[in-house]
Design a protein around this motif. Structure first.
Motif, PDB file in Angstrom:
ATOM      1  N   UNK A   1      -7.672  -0.407  -4.556  1.00 23.38           N
ATOM      2  CA  UNK A   1      -6.777  -0.477  -5.708  1.00 23.38           C
ATOM      3  C   UNK A   1      -5.972   0.822  -5.802  1.00 23.38           C
ATOM      4  N   UNK A   2      -4.833   0.755  -6.494  1.00 22.30           N
ATOM      5  CA  UNK A   2      -3.963   1.936  -6.611  1.00 22.30           C
ATOM      6  C   UNK A   2      -4.719   3.091  -7.265  1.00 22.30           C
ATOM      7  N   UNK A   3      -5.552   2.752  -8.260  1.00 15.29           N
ATOM      8  CA  UNK A   3      -6.294   3.806  -8.966  1.00 15.29           C
ATOM      9  C   UNK A   3      -7.279   4.492  -8.022  1.00 15.29           C
ATOM     10  N   UNK A   4      -7.969   3.682  -7.195  1.00 17.41           N
ATOM     11  CA  UNK A   4      -8.952   4.255  -6.271  1.00 17.41           C
ATOM     12  C   UNK A   4      -8.242   5.147  -5.246  1.00 17.41           C
ATOM     13  N   UNK A   5      -7.067   4.690  -4.786  1.00 13.06           N
ATOM     14  CA  UNK A   5      -6.326   5.497  -3.809  1.00 13.06           C
ATOM     15  C   UNK A   5      -5.876   6.816  -4.431  1.00 13.06           C
ATOM     16  N   UNK A   6      -5.370   6.734  -5.677  1.00 14.89           N
ATOM     17  CA  UNK A   6      -4.865   7.948  -6.342  1.00 14.89           C
ATOM     18  C   UNK A   6      -6.000   8.937  -6.573  1.00 14.89           C
ATOM     19  N   UNK A   7      -7.160   8.425  -7.048  1.00 15.14           N
ATOM     20  CA  UNK A   7      -8.269   9.346  -7.306  1.00 15.14           C
ATOM     21  C   UNK A   7      -8.792   9.929  -5.996  1.00 15.14           C
ATOM     22  N   UNK A   8      -8.822   9.103  -4.949  1.00 14.57           N
ATOM     23  CA  UNK A   8      -9.294   9.604  -3.651  1.00 14.57           C
ATOM     24  C   UNK A   8      -8.368  10.717  -3.154  1.00 14.57           C
ATOM     25  N   UNK A   9      -7.048  10.488  -3.253  1.00 13.35           N
ATOM     26  CA  UNK A   9      -6.090  11.516  -2.806  1.00 13.35           C
ATOM     27  C   UNK A   9      -6.268  12.816  -3.574  1.00 13.35           C
ATOM     28  N   UNK A  10      -6.427  12.685  -4.907  1.00 10.43           N
ATOM     29  CA  UNK A  10      -6.599  13.887  -5.732  1.00 10.43           C
ATOM     30  C   UNK A  10      -7.856  14.627  -5.299  1.00 10.43           C
ATOM     31  N   UNK A  11      -8.930  13.874  -5.076  1.00 13.53           N
ATOM     32  CA  UNK A  11     -10.194  14.488  -4.684  1.00 13.53           C
ATOM     33  C   UNK A  11     -10.044  15.273  -3.377  1.00 13.53           C
ATOM     34  N   UNK A  12      -9.422  14.650  -2.375  1.00  9.21           N
ATOM     35  CA  UNK A  12      -9.317  15.333  -1.076  1.00  9.21           C
ATOM     36  C   UNK A  12      -8.412  16.548  -1.152  1.00  9.21           C
ATOM     37  N   UNK A  13      -7.340  16.471  -1.953  1.00  8.69           N
ATOM     38  CA  UNK A  13      -6.493  17.665  -1.991  1.00  8.69           C
ATOM     39  C   UNK A  13      -7.205  18.792  -2.723  1.00  8.69           C
ATOM     40  N   UNK A  14      -8.027  18.461  -3.735  1.00  5.54           N
ATOM     41  CA  UNK A  14      -8.774  19.521  -4.427  1.00  5.54           C
ATOM     42  C   UNK A  14      -9.826  20.127  -3.492  1.00  5.54           C
ATOM     43  N   UNK A  15     -10.659  19.276  -2.907  1.00  4.24           N
ATOM     44  CA  UNK A  15     -11.770  19.830  -2.123  1.00  4.24           C
ATOM     45  C   UNK A  15     -11.251  20.588  -0.900  1.00  4.24           C
ATOM     46  N   UNK A  16     -10.167  20.102  -0.300  1.00  3.21           N
ATOM     47  CA  UNK A  16      -9.667  20.804   0.885  1.00  3.21           C
ATOM     48  C   UNK A  16      -8.999  22.126   0.529  1.00  3.21           C
ATOM     49  N   UNK A  17      -8.501  22.242  -0.708  1.00  2.20           N
ATOM     50  CA  UNK A  17      -7.864  23.511  -1.050  1.00  2.20           C
ATOM     51  C   UNK A  17      -8.882  24.541  -1.541  1.00  2.20           C
ATOM     52  N   UNK A  18     -10.045  24.127  -2.034  1.00  2.00           N
ATOM     53  CA  UNK A  18     -10.984  25.135  -2.540  1.00  2.00           C
ATOM     54  C   UNK A  18     -12.229  25.322  -1.678  1.00  2.00           C
ATOM     55  N   UNK A  19     -12.317  24.619  -0.557  1.00  2.00           N
ATOM     56  CA  UNK A  19     -13.483  24.868   0.300  1.00  2.00           C
ATOM     57  C   UNK A  19     -13.015  25.264   1.695  1.00  2.00           C
ATOM     58  N   UNK A  20     -13.957  25.786   2.489  1.00  2.00           N
ATOM     59  CA  UNK A  20     -13.578  26.274   3.818  1.00  2.00           C
ATOM     60  C   UNK A  20     -13.367  25.137   4.803  1.00  2.00           C
ATOM     61  N   UNK A  21     -14.029  24.018   4.552  1.00  2.00           N
ATOM     62  CA  UNK A  21     -13.921  22.914   5.499  1.00  2.00           C
ATOM     63  C   UNK A  21     -12.706  22.059   5.185  1.00  2.00           C
ATOM     64  N   UNK A  22     -12.235  21.293   6.158  1.00  4.57           N
ATOM     65  CA  UNK A  22     -11.169  20.332   5.913  1.00  4.57           C
ATOM     66  C   UNK A  22     -11.721  18.943   6.180  1.00  4.57           C
ATOM     67  N   UNK A  23     -11.744  18.136   5.144  1.00  2.24           N
ATOM     68  CA  UNK A  23     -12.240  16.769   5.294  1.00  2.24           C
ATOM     69  C   UNK A  23     -11.038  15.855   5.501  1.00  2.24           C
ATOM     70  N   UNK A  24     -10.979  15.158   6.634  1.00  7.07           N
ATOM     71  CA  UNK A  24      -9.840  14.264   6.840  1.00  7.07           C
ATOM     72  C   UNK A  24      -9.810  13.196   5.749  1.00  7.07           C
ATOM     73  N   UNK A  25      -8.696  13.059   5.009  1.00  6.98           N
ATOM     74  CA  UNK A  25      -8.650  12.193   3.838  1.00  6.98           C
ATOM     75  C   UNK A  25      -8.859  10.713   4.154  1.00  6.98           C
ATOM     76  N   UNK A  26      -8.438  10.266   5.318  1.00 10.25           N
ATOM     77  CA  UNK A  26      -8.491   8.833   5.554  1.00 10.25           C
ATOM     78  C   UNK A  26      -9.622   8.410   6.475  1.00 10.25           C
ATOM     79  N   UNK A  27     -10.689   9.198   6.471  1.00  9.40           N
ATOM     80  CA  UNK A  27     -11.824   8.833   7.301  1.00  9.40           C
ATOM     81  C   UNK A  27     -13.051   8.648   6.432  1.00  9.40           C
ATOM     82  N   UNK A  28     -13.913   7.727   6.813  1.00 13.14           N
ATOM     83  CA  UNK A  28     -15.167   7.537   6.108  1.00 13.14           C
ATOM     84  C   UNK A  28     -16.292   8.069   6.967  1.00 13.14           C
TER      85      UNK A  28
END
Ligand code: UDP
Ligand code: MG
Length: 316
Positions: A131-158
């Motif tokens: 759903x659009x909401x799930x995609x938006x929240x997922x995107x927000x989550x990945x941009x936050x975690x990737x900007x404040x942690x040392x690791x980079x989690x690929x956003x579109x991988x499970x």
């Protein structure tokens, strides 16, 4: 003991009785076609339906099925980790039971593994089935975690990826209780290549996630891999204290130099009071999030409790 398989497929399952036949009908021919020995490790994560019975039935016909039966529901991350720990193949692939990770990709993964990759990451080409909401929240989550942690989690991988035995052995060395697998996999590193796939919607049954679980999952991810939320409060505190000091100077200046003696209203006082109290409470909450996780880690409880591992060659 049977011969050590080349490939292990690990599937966490919770209440998947209707999905299992569909899953195996599609998965097994693909695995057989790879012409390599394989095992399918199914983790029964405290299902309340007949998942275990259905698995046992299939195991009677397919001796390559290994069933790891947990004593209760421990959640997907823990169940998957338990399965990975039990797997013995040279290459290991976690898979969702609902066929959202198309097993056809396994062929491509093996191909890249043969060519020397240690991790073959399956990346979603699009997330249209969410759903659009799930995609938006997922995107927000990945941009936050990737900007404040040392690791980079690929956003579109499970979790769907092939991992070499070396990666699994490294994974076993990580002692932490809170298993945010995507973060852990990213932290491990190794030579990674990607394959693209389109993620279909769930074949049968319903998703076991809701927004509360997803929120907790996101918090686990952030607190496991970043201490920024903990540190930011001292900066905010300094800023607020600085503002308060400035404000104090202004008041003194007004009274002593300009001679204004009007009593300041409650409104501004209350605003400052509530605001600073709010900030203090948020800061305490953040500390609480980390503290509760430290608490869980220090107890050093096992990640899951396994009731029994059913292996055909050991059962009989
Ligand atoms: N799962 C599990 N334990 C849980 C929740 C889920 O083992 O507590 C399994 C579930 O059976 C499935 C996989 O994890 O094989 C992914 O679950 P789901 O499809 O509900 O998640 P989504 O695809 O919505 O992320
Ligand atoms: Mg799913």
């Amino acid at each position: 003991m049977a011969e050590k398989p080349v490939l292990s497929v690990v599937i966490p399952m919770m209440d998947e009785e209707e999905g299992i036949p569909v899953l195996f009908d599609r998965l097994i021919p693909i695995l057989k076609n790879t012409r390599r020995s394989f095992e399918v490790v199914c983790v029964n994560d405290g299902s309340r339906d007949e998942t275990l019975a259905v698995l046992r039935e299939h195991q009677a016909r397919h001796p390559f099925i290994v069933i790891v039966d947990l004593s209760r529901n421990f959640g997907k991350e823990a169940a998957l980790t338990a399965g990975l720990m039990q797997s013995i193949g040279d290459a290991v692939i976690p898979l969702d039971a609902d066929l959202q990770d198309p097993p056809e990709i396994i062929v491509e993964m093996l191909d890249k593994w043969d060519k020397g990759a240690e991790v073959v990451l399956a990346v979603r080409a699009k997330r249209e089935t969410d759903t659009a909401l799930k995609r938006a929240t997922a995107n927000a989550f990945y941009s936050i975690i990737n900007s404040i942690s040392e690791i980079t989690i690929p956003p579109n991988a499970g979790d769907f990826r092939l991992m070499d035995r070396a990666v699994i052995e490294a994974l076993k060395q990580l002692p932490e209780r809170s298993r945010f697998n995507k973060g852990i996999f990213a932290w491990l590193g190794f030579k990674t290549v990607t394959v693209e796939y389109e993620r279909p919607s769930r074949e049968v049954g319903t998703t076991k996630w809701n927004y509360r679980k997803l929120w907790n999952f996101a918090l686990d991810g952030i607190t496991s891999f970043s201490s920024a939320p903990l540190r930011i409060w001292s900066y905010i505190g300094v800023m607020i204290a600085g503002c308060a000091l400035l404000f104090g100077f202004v008041v003194i200046f007004k009274v002593l130099i300009l001679g204004h003696r009007d009593v300041p209203g409650y409104a501004s006082l209350m605003t400052v009071l509530l605001f600073s109290n709010g900030i203090v409470l948020i800061g305490l909450g953040v500390i609480g999030e980390y503290l509760s996780r430290i608490f869980i880690e220090t107890k050093k409880r096992p990640l899951v409790i396994i009731r029994k591992v059913h292996r055909v060659d050991q059962d009989v």
